[in-house]
Design a protein around this motif. Structure first.
Motif, short mmCIF file in Angstrom:
data_model
loop_
_atom_site.label_atom_id
_atom_site.label_comp_id
_atom_site.label_asym_id
_atom_site.label_seq_id
_atom_site.Cartn_x
_atom_site.Cartn_y
_atom_site.Cartn_z
N VAL A 71 5.43 1.34 8.83
CA VAL A 71 5.91 -0.03 9.08
C VAL A 71 5.75 -0.82 7.78
N GLY A 72 6.86 -1.17 7.17
CA GLY A 72 6.88 -1.83 5.85
C GLY A 72 7.64 -0.97 4.86
N VAL A 105 4.13 -0.23 -1.62
CA VAL A 105 3.33 0.42 -0.57
C VAL A 105 4.21 1.23 0.40
N HIS A 116 10.86 -1.93 9.57
CA HIS A 116 10.82 -3.16 8.78
C HIS A 116 11.13 -4.34 9.68
N ALA A 169 1.94 -1.45 6.50
CA ALA A 169 1.87 -2.24 5.25
C ALA A 169 2.81 -3.42 5.43
N ILE A 170 2.36 -4.40 6.18
CA ILE A 170 3.22 -5.47 6.66
C ILE A 170 2.80 -6.82 6.06
N GLY A 171 1.49 -7.05 6.03
CA GLY A 171 1.00 -8.35 5.55
C GLY A 171 0.93 -9.36 6.68
N GLY A 202 -3.03 -3.24 5.30
CA GLY A 202 -3.00 -4.70 5.33
C GLY A 202 -4.26 -5.35 4.79
N ASP A 211 -3.52 -5.15 9.08
CA ASP A 211 -2.28 -5.36 9.84
C ASP A 211 -2.40 -4.76 11.24
P1 NDP Z 1 5.58 -6.98 1.39
O1 NDP Z 1 5.55 -8.38 1.89
O2 NDP Z 1 6.23 -6.67 0.09
O3 NDP Z 1 6.28 -6.06 2.51
C1 NDP Z 1 6.02 -6.24 3.85
C2 NDP Z 1 6.89 -5.31 4.66
O4 NDP Z 1 6.59 -5.53 6.04
C3 NDP Z 1 8.38 -5.55 4.47
O5 NDP Z 1 9.06 -4.34 4.34
C4 NDP Z 1 8.79 -6.29 5.74
O6 NDP Z 1 10.11 -6.01 6.18
C5 NDP Z 1 7.82 -5.72 6.74
N1 NDP Z 1 7.62 -6.67 7.84
C6 NDP Z 1 7.29 -7.97 7.77
N2 NDP Z 1 7.26 -8.52 8.99
C7 NDP Z 1 7.56 -7.54 9.86
C8 NDP Z 1 7.68 -7.48 11.26
N3 NDP Z 1 7.47 -8.56 12.04
N4 NDP Z 1 8.04 -6.31 11.83
C9 NDP Z 1 8.25 -5.21 11.07
N5 NDP Z 1 8.14 -5.21 9.72
C10 NDP Z 1 7.80 -6.35 9.13
O7 NDP Z 1 4.06 -6.49 1.43
P2 NDP Z 1 3.33 -5.29 0.62
O8 NDP Z 1 3.93 -4.00 0.96
O9 NDP Z 1 3.15 -5.68 -0.79
O10 NDP Z 1 1.89 -5.39 1.29
C11 NDP Z 1 1.69 -5.10 2.65
C12 NDP Z 1 0.25 -5.31 3.00
O11 NDP Z 1 -0.53 -4.43 2.22
C13 NDP Z 1 -0.25 -6.73 2.67
O12 NDP Z 1 -1.20 -7.10 3.64
C14 NDP Z 1 -0.91 -6.55 1.33
O13 NDP Z 1 -1.93 -7.52 1.12
C15 NDP Z 1 -1.48 -5.19 1.48
N6 NDP Z 1 -1.72 -4.48 0.20
C16 NDP Z 1 -2.86 -3.78 0.11
C17 NDP Z 1 -3.18 -3.12 -1.04
C18 NDP Z 1 -4.44 -2.31 -1.08
O14 NDP Z 1 -5.00 -2.09 -2.11
N7 NDP Z 1 -4.91 -1.81 0.09
C19 NDP Z 1 -2.33 -3.21 -2.23
C20 NDP Z 1 -1.07 -3.85 -1.99
C21 NDP Z 1 -0.82 -4.51 -0.80
P3 NDP Z 1 11.43 -6.42 5.34
O15 NDP Z 1 11.51 -5.44 4.21
O16 NDP Z 1 12.53 -6.27 6.32
O17 NDP Z 1 11.19 -7.81 4.87
#
Ligand code: NDP
Length: 285
Positions: free
Chosen positions: A166-167, A172, A191, A210-212, A232, A243
């Protein structure tokens, strides 16, 4: 059912010791230790905190760490000049540029200049392309590579399993999906436009988030016995949550990465492993 914790923090300590030994072996063979350069533009506090963690991990393992800071109003030519200098510097085996950059500096500035052989966080299109092709010599982004390392070290075999990612971010979700595909999982990428996300998630033997969005993956979205990997990092009040609703996941899943202490500590470890590997390749094997 109570799931087993995939303890990234403990695992990162174990692997850090292994890395320290490999650093000593590299030093014996080449007369120097592998080194990373971290470039930070501006003074984002979260970024500064992360840079301190990288410094601590690298120094503890006996590796070189150099921080290069530029002011928030640095111009494109300042960043390009610094990257060219680091590309040419023999002691610098790996380079990472802290993101996000200030708005007036596009990320393509970095990916246009950065030597892909020193791109230890796998952001260069050459490394992304090699990852897509499954070439043997790419650098994968450190965060998803860390998630895969956890699965490997806990002997969780992905072959033939249904994996749901998911993401789909470039740092990521997307690379994690490819890494799982390389391990012969059948991968679905979800996504924000995915229809009926809960149903897709419930199909997963390996469910990766990996949604945030804090605790977006609830217990009823998890197939009983699934493996849950949570990337997350969400600040809620005074705490950091993933997440996935970890407590609920623990009741349903077989393995769960906690937040904090799951995938997070593995990111630095993969940066170290990639830097060591970059140093070996640059030294000719
Ligand atoms: P992004 O914001 O770049 O990507 C988020 C993804 O989640 C997108 O593809 C988005 O879809 C999808 N998404 C958002 N809302 C929904 C939903 N309601 N349903 C389904 N999919 C959804 O985030 P990152 O990939 O950079 O980071 C993700 C998480 O990982 C964050 O919490 C971040 O802090 C964490 N992280 C952790 C790291 C670590 O060291 N553990 C390093 C980097 C990040 P769409 O593409 O359609 O917008």
């Amino acid at each position: 059912m109570t799931a087993e914790i995939l303890d990234g923090r403990a695992l990162s300590r174990t692997i850090a010791e292994e890395i320290a030994q490999q650093v000593q072996a590299f030093q014996s063979a080449h007369g120097r230790v592998p080194g990373i350069a971290v470039v930070q533009v501006g003074e984002d506090p979260a970024s500064a905190w992360y840079v301190r963690q990288i410094e601590r991990s690298f120094k503890r393992a006996g590796m070189e760490f150099a921080l290069h800071t530029l002011p928030a109003d640095a111009q494109a030519e300042d960043l390009v000049g610094l990257l060219k200098k680091l590309n040419a510097d023999e002691r610098t085996n790996g380079i990472i540029v802290q993101m996000p950059l200030p708005e007036h500096l596009p990320q393509t500035l970095v990916t246009d200049i950065l030597d892909p052989r020193k791109d230890v966080d796998g952001i260069h299109p050459i490394n992304a392309g090699k990852l897509m092709q499954g070439a043997p010599d790419y650098f994968a982004p450190a965060t998803p590579a860390g998630g895969m390392e956890i699965l490997k070290r806990y002997h969780i075999d992905l072959k033939g399993k249904r994996a749901v990612m998911v993401g789909r971010s470039n740092i990521v979700g997307r690379p994690m999906a490819l890494l799982m595909l390389h391990q012969h999982a059948t991968v679905t990428i979800c996504h924000s436009r995915t229809v009926d996300l809960p149903a897709r998630c419930r199909e997963a033997d390996i469910l990766v988030a990996a949604i945030g969005k804090a605790k977006m993956i609830t217990g009823d979205m998890i197939k009983p016995g699934a493996v849950v990997v949570d990337f997350g990092v969400n600040v809620v009040g005074d705490s950091i949550v993933g997440d996935v609703d970890t407590e609920a996941a623990m009741e349903v899943a077989s393995y769960v990465t906690p937040v904090p202490g799951g995938t997070g500590p593995m990111t630095n470890i993969m940066l170290m492993l990639n830097t060591l590997e970059a140093a070996r390749r640059q030294a000719g094997g």
